[in-house]
Design an enzyme around this catalytic site. Structure first.
Site, PDB file in Angstrom:
ATOM      1  CG  ASP A  11      25.886   6.938 -20.329  1.00 30.77           C
ATOM      2  OD1 ASP A  11      27.345   7.530 -21.212  1.00 30.77           O
ATOM      3  OD2 ASP A  11      26.508   6.965 -19.236  1.00 30.77           O
ATOM      4  CG  HIS A  12      25.880  11.761 -18.681  1.00 29.76           C
ATOM      5  ND1 HIS A  12      24.818  10.146 -18.825  1.00 29.76           N
ATOM      6  CD2 HIS A  12      26.258  11.513 -18.286  1.00 29.76           C
ATOM      7  CE1 HIS A  12      25.197  10.467 -17.474  1.00 29.76           C
ATOM      8  NE2 HIS A  12      26.661  10.832 -16.902  1.00 29.76           N
ATOM      9  CB  CYS A  68      28.346   4.056 -20.325  1.00 24.63           C
ATOM     10  SG  CYS A  68      29.128   2.610 -19.754  1.00 24.63           S
ATOM     11  CB  THR A  70      32.644   1.899 -16.158  1.00 29.38           C
ATOM     12  OG1 THR A  70      31.507   1.859 -15.917  1.00 29.38           O
ATOM     13  CG2 THR A  70      32.514   2.178 -14.736  1.00 29.38           C
ATOM     14  N   GLY A  71      31.338   1.464 -19.320  1.00 28.86           N
ATOM     15  CA  GLY A  71      31.796   0.315 -20.328  1.00 28.86           C
ATOM     16  C   GLY A  71      30.544  -1.361 -19.737  1.00 28.86           C
ATOM     17  CG  HIS A 101      37.359 -17.864 -28.834  1.00 32.14           C
ATOM     18  ND1 HIS A 101      38.519 -18.803 -27.881  1.00 32.14           N
ATOM     19  CD2 HIS A 101      38.011 -18.088 -30.242  1.00 32.14           C
ATOM     20  CE1 HIS A 101      39.459 -19.054 -28.422  1.00 32.14           C
ATOM     21  NE2 HIS A 101      39.615 -18.308 -29.380  1.00 32.14           N
ATOM     22  NE  ARG A 112      33.086   9.121 -16.147  1.00 31.57           N
ATOM     23  CZ  ARG A 112      31.914   9.193 -16.263  1.00 31.57           C
ATOM     24  NH1 ARG A 112      31.383   8.577 -14.846  1.00 31.57           N
ATOM     25  NH2 ARG A 112      30.612  10.355 -15.402  1.00 31.57           N
ATOM     26  CG  HIS A 136      35.009 -21.113 -30.632  1.00 34.18           C
ATOM     27  ND1 HIS A 136      35.689 -21.770 -29.356  1.00 34.18           N
ATOM     28  CD2 HIS A 136      36.109 -21.091 -31.350  1.00 34.18           C
ATOM     29  CE1 HIS A 136      37.305 -21.478 -29.332  1.00 34.18           C
ATOM     30  NE2 HIS A 136      37.363 -21.233 -30.588  1.00 34.18           N
ATOM     31  NE  ARG A 139      33.489 -24.973 -25.795  1.00 39.29           N
ATOM     32  CZ  ARG A 139      35.135 -25.318 -25.788  1.00 39.29           C
ATOM     33  NH1 ARG A 139      35.746 -23.677 -25.986  1.00 39.29           N
ATOM     34  NH2 ARG A 139      35.980 -26.428 -25.364  1.00 39.29           N
TER      35      ARG A 139
END
Ligand code: RB5
Length: 153
Positions: A11-12, A68, A70-71, A101, A112, A136, A139
């Site tokens: 995003d921006h 973004c 924060t992700g 995994h 950020r 793995h 799962r």
């Protein structure tokens, strides 16, 4: 991984870091496919997370990277898609282990939260790791079962 195509979106808030990551991917020999956004103008991250996930499901690339602020928003949207396993990472150990995994196919991080150097290291760890399968796999299959509405007890 044989296929060197890699989808990338932002995003921006993630736009400037995404451009740097694109250059880094090219230096590593990957072919980044940018799904947008294309500017610093405010936009809605779900649009770009959706586009990238559709691209993976259409076979345009086996893996994707979403950036973004924060992700987190990106990872929340991506994980709504069947067959997408998105991991929001800010440490290199997790970026490696989520491939090994969880067979994660999308890496998310926040501009950020991480700087350029750490972002590159996250990408390097994610892309150089290989899914280990074995114990793995059961799962990961269970994740798919939950996705398909099968309640696990
Ligand atoms: C945009 O301000 C911000 O909310 C977005 O980039 C992201 O961090 C959401 O999870």
């Amino acid at each position: 991984m044989e296929n060197k195509n890699i989808l990338i979106g932002s995003d921006h808030a993630g736009y400037e870091l995404k451009l740097k990551v694109i250059e880094h991917l090219k230096e590593l020999g990957y072919t980044p496919i940018d799904v947008g956004n294309d500017s610093l103008e405010s936009c809605d991250y779900p649009i770009f997370a959706n586009r990238l996930c559709e691209g993976i499901k259409e076979g345009k690339a086996p893996l994707g990277i979403l950036v973004c602020g924060t992700g987190i928003g990106m990872s929340l949207v991506a994980n709504k898609h069947r067959g997408i396993r998105a991991a929001c990472c800010s440490d290199t150990f997790s970026a490696r282990l989520t491939r090994e995994h969880n067979d994660a196919n999308v890496l998310c991080f926040g501009s950020r939260v991480v700087g350029m150097g750490l972002a590159f290291d996250l990408v390097d760890n994610f892309l150089s790791a290989e899914y280990q399968g074995g114990k793995h796999a059961k799962r990961v299959d269970m994740i798919t079962a939950v996705e398909n509405g099968n309640i696990l007890k």
